[in-house]
Scaffold this active site. Structure first.
Site: not given
Ligand code: PNS
Length: 168
Positions: A17, A41, A90, A128
């Site tokens: 990150h 998650k 990645r 992570s």
């Molecule tokens: O680090 P991650 O877990 O891959 O990030 C995923 C994240 C947090 C960017 C995604 O889950 C997100 O945008 N969550 C906020 C809620 C939202 O907007 N959901 C719709 C995304 S399609």
């Protein structure tokens, strides 16, 4: 003002990150790292701890700010008048997921744009979930996260119980 958003669950922030955020910060006037909830998650660190860890990790990079947001990424994007979202890549499986969320967000907000940055090859397997797994067994995570985060993460997770190795 050119504002990029770097969103994620950052549970916890890793050297991968740091690499993406540092490179993205060079491409914009302002980089906003936003800690969101990924409902697919379980989150292991609370949002305030994740914010504090991201701030420590990015200390000294002037045009970077870190905050948390409880809601949809597109709502945050609108609120800060973003130019684009940055995400790190990645692997091919990352690409599949990123293509899906980019398309979903674009449906919700037509002005939404995504920039995908390939990760540094030596960080391709840093995640992570791997950090949590190693720390939960008391293993050495100093090659995977910034120095300032090592003891914070170990204190939280070093209880010798394996953390679920969920993809991230
Ligand atoms: O680090 P991650 O877990 O891959 O990030 C995923 C994240 C947090 C960017 C995604 O889950 C997100 O945008 N969550 C906020 C809620 C939202 O907007 N959901 C719709 C995304 S399609």
């Amino acid at each position: 003002m050119n504002t990029l958003i770097y969103p994620g669950s950052f549970d916890p922030f890793t050297n991968g990150h740091v690499d993406i955020a540092s490179r993205a910060a060079l491409l914009c006037d302002r980089l906003l790292i936003v800690i969101l909830t990924n409902r697919a998650k379980k989150q292991h660190f609370d949002a305030d701890t994740r914010v504090a860890m991201a701030r420590l990790a990015m200390e000294g990079v002037d045009n970077v700010e870190v905050e948390k947001f409880d809601g949809l990424l597109v709502d945050y994007y609108r609120r800060v008048d973003a130019t684009a979202v940055v995400r790190g890549l990645r692997s091919q499986s990352d690409f599949r997921f990123e293509a899906e969320i980019a398309a979903a967000n674009k449906l919700l907000l037509p002005s939404y744009e995504t920039c995908l940055l390939p990760c540094r090859p030596d960080l391709a397997f840093t995640s992570s979930s791997l950090v949590r797994e190693v720390a939960s067994y008391g293993g050495d995570i100093s090659g995977m996260v910034p120095k300032a985060l090592v003891s914070i993460i170990q204190k939280h997770l070093n209880n010798n119980k394996p953390a679920a190795l969920q993809p991230d």
